[in-house]
Design an enzyme around this catalytic site. Sequence first.
Site, PDB file in Angstrom:
ATOM      1  N   ASP A 114      21.365  32.211  70.448  1.00 45.68           N
ATOM      2  CA  ASP A 114      20.931  33.468  69.844  1.00 45.68           C
ATOM      3  C   ASP A 114      21.469  34.631  70.674  1.00 45.68           C
ATOM      4  O   ASP A 114      21.766  34.476  71.871  1.00 45.68           O
ATOM      5  CB  ASP A 114      19.403  33.551  69.813  1.00 45.68           C
ATOM      6  CG  ASP A 114      18.816  32.684  68.704  1.00 45.68           C
ATOM      7  OD1 ASP A 114      19.489  32.482  67.697  1.00 45.68           O
ATOM      8  OD2 ASP A 114      17.674  32.212  68.874  1.00 45.68           O
ATOM      9  N   ASP A 460      13.682  30.581  68.240  1.00 46.28           N
ATOM     10  CA  ASP A 460      12.347  31.036  68.643  1.00 46.28           C
ATOM     11  C   ASP A 460      11.343  31.115  67.498  1.00 46.28           C
ATOM     12  O   ASP A 460      10.151  31.203  67.729  1.00 46.28           O
ATOM     13  CB  ASP A 460      12.430  32.401  69.322  1.00 46.28           C
ATOM     14  CG  ASP A 460      13.089  33.450  68.439  1.00 46.28           C
ATOM     15  OD1 ASP A 460      13.420  33.137  67.275  1.00 46.28           O
ATOM     16  OD2 ASP A 460      13.293  34.585  68.915  1.00 46.28           O
ATOM     17  N   ASP A 464      13.123  28.101  62.739  1.00 43.67           N
ATOM     18  CA  ASP A 464      14.188  27.521  63.563  1.00 43.67           C
ATOM     19  C   ASP A 464      13.901  26.068  63.926  1.00 43.67           C
ATOM     20  O   ASP A 464      14.777  25.375  64.445  1.00 43.67           O
ATOM     21  CB  ASP A 464      14.364  28.324  64.855  1.00 43.67           C
ATOM     22  CG  ASP A 464      14.967  29.693  64.609  1.00 43.67           C
ATOM     23  OD1 ASP A 464      15.693  29.832  63.608  1.00 43.67           O
ATOM     24  OD2 ASP A 464      14.712  30.609  65.408  1.00 43.67           O
TER      25      ASP A 464
END
Length: 749
Positions: A114, A460, A464
């Site tokens: 990310d 997070d 996900d």
Amino acid sequence: MLKLRPLHEATPLKKKLDEFGTFLAKVIAGICVLVWVVNIGHFRDPSHGGFMRGAIHYFKIAVALAVAAIPEGLPAVVTTCLALGTKRMARLNAIVRSLPSVETLGCTTVICSDKTGTLTTNMMSVSKVCVVQSVHRGPITNDYAVTGTTFAPEGMIFDSAGMQLEFPAQFPCLLHIAMCSALCNESILQYNPDKKNYDKIGESTEVALRVLVEKVGLPGFDSMPSALNILSKHERASYCNRYWEHQFKKICVLEFSRDRKMMSVLCSRKQQEIMFSKGAPESVITRCTHILCNEDGSSIPLTTDIRNELDERFKSFAGKDTLRCLALALKRMPMGQQTICHEDETNLTFIGLVGMLDPPREEVRNAILSCMSAGIRVIVVTGDNKTTAESLCRRIGAFEHLGDFIGYSYTASEFEELPPLQQTLALQRMVLFTRVEPSHKKMLVEALQNQNEVVAMTGDGVNDAPALKKADIGIAMGSGTAVAKSASDMVLADDNFASIVAAVAEGRAIYNNTKQFIRYMISSNIGEVVCIFVAAVLGMPDTLVPVQLLWVNLVTDGLPATAIGFNKQDTDVMMAKPRKVSEAVVTGWLFFRYLVIGAYVGLATITGFVWWFVYSDKGPKLPYYELVNFDSCPTRETSYPCSIFDDRHPSTVSMTVLVVVEMFNALNNLSENQSLLVIPPWSNPWLLASIALTMLLHVVILYVEPLSILFSVIIIDEVLKFFSRNSRGRRLGFRFRRPDALPREARDK
């Protein structure tokens, strides 16, 4: 068609250890059988008291040899290595939830990371604001600079000429931006007296908007926002935000969705309903038909020229300035309306564009370069705008080796539009994947795994979890949801990409330490096998008795082998390419090295045995011929008693030579390839301590009388052998009888 993977698939190390264990078991079984067969000629030696007893004696030696050759400490040492690795990683803010995943990190080939919070600090702050100033004169748009880079409501606003605005709230666009930012917001900004700083609850982007509201201040006060500084820090945190929340009553909220990329809230004030919206500029601006002028607060139609100007400012904010951008808008709704839907998000009036600064972490650039040197590809996966993400990647070095972004940067929609063959090629080159939804993350993991990549994926959110579960290494953020953490193999307490790279290095070090343990144990065990086998082939007496083999294998070998798990990382651990999942734990060249060291250990042990018989002043100084023909001693006349071959002093010398040589061999295993001059022995004090303790134990069993007697359990066995050879012992009837062979009366008793 995508291949399905088992839920609990074995890690690469476990697979290779299983394969190596199978191979080793076959080799050891063959050697043990061979040792027993080679000694068939000695079965009838008078010292054994018969052919069957001789066969049993050498069978015990073969079994002891098998026990000595099998590295039974391997599971314990591997577990110790993994546990030590998790402890070291915990200090680096990487909390491991699954021990095997530590090792799997060592063969990771792709890290899908990310952007926000992992590559950046996630300390969002609005640094620029763009509004439409006027369409009648001068430049169409006007930019404001905002100071302050933390969550503290402290900062000033400057116009494009660099002049500080004394009363920001008197400008229509800034005033409505403050309203929209305060109302279209679900975060909380508060002061933490323990930490003595301002904390956030919620998304960093929304908290940044709340801080902007405080910097703009309130209208109608001559000394705004400086007058607010007289408030306590607790009151100051959200004073202006609370003002707008009291002025407007929230009626309905239309939550953010990834397909719309925006959220809206319906508010009521003085019998007037207004919908405030915020979201991705490309989504919000396309829904706008009017713009709010900052000069006089009028609303005018959004023309093509104004739209093009806003697009240019957006590209400049996102690209050149590396800002995460949000567009704000409003719409006056019919009086009395109580709900809003997606269809209401049209005909909006554009208020302004805010650019938020989320600086990259200082350590990320070196971590990215470390991954490149280690042959690990980093794919930045983000829901952000493509231009913003590309600019950030350029700053952190992810694009440093590339001339341009073509073929390396894709939005999710661009990637999905590619034909299958082009998708395959794109996956092999991809560095940046933008405008990504959780489903795209899982798709990316599966596609990379189908190309035989070992994938680490970060996440997070609740959505996900499937991607984290699917990845070879699922990495959740410490600030993430409980669902994401439960689906992961590892949790980053500090949300830092550099911690992932440190964990990869640790995984490689653990694998190297495991290989070094195997090298030490196998080379030492090969030495024991060589010793027994060569002595049998040459016709010598037993060089080492079973109890000595077990002592060396379980005690003297065990301590240094366990200490090898404390080896420091090689200095070049992140310079090598990731090992292939199919790579054997012990390659052909390594096994050759094992054989060379093992042959030396075995021959040195035999040399000590021969030395005592042939050269030692305390020994009989026999001719070598007599030693290798000891079995015929009772059948011919000799100048020495045959009982000399039952003396245990030469076995003690052999065992001492074996122990000392294996202690030096342990030092060889501080590193597979690096010299002791580069990684000195004192780099692992635990290994030095284990060697010292092992030598102390060895000296104790040799020279401390009670312990040496206890260790000499062979005396007991010799006594039992004596009874076995004695005809009177056989008459004692030490036999086990089957109950059904006894008379009925005896069984009843």
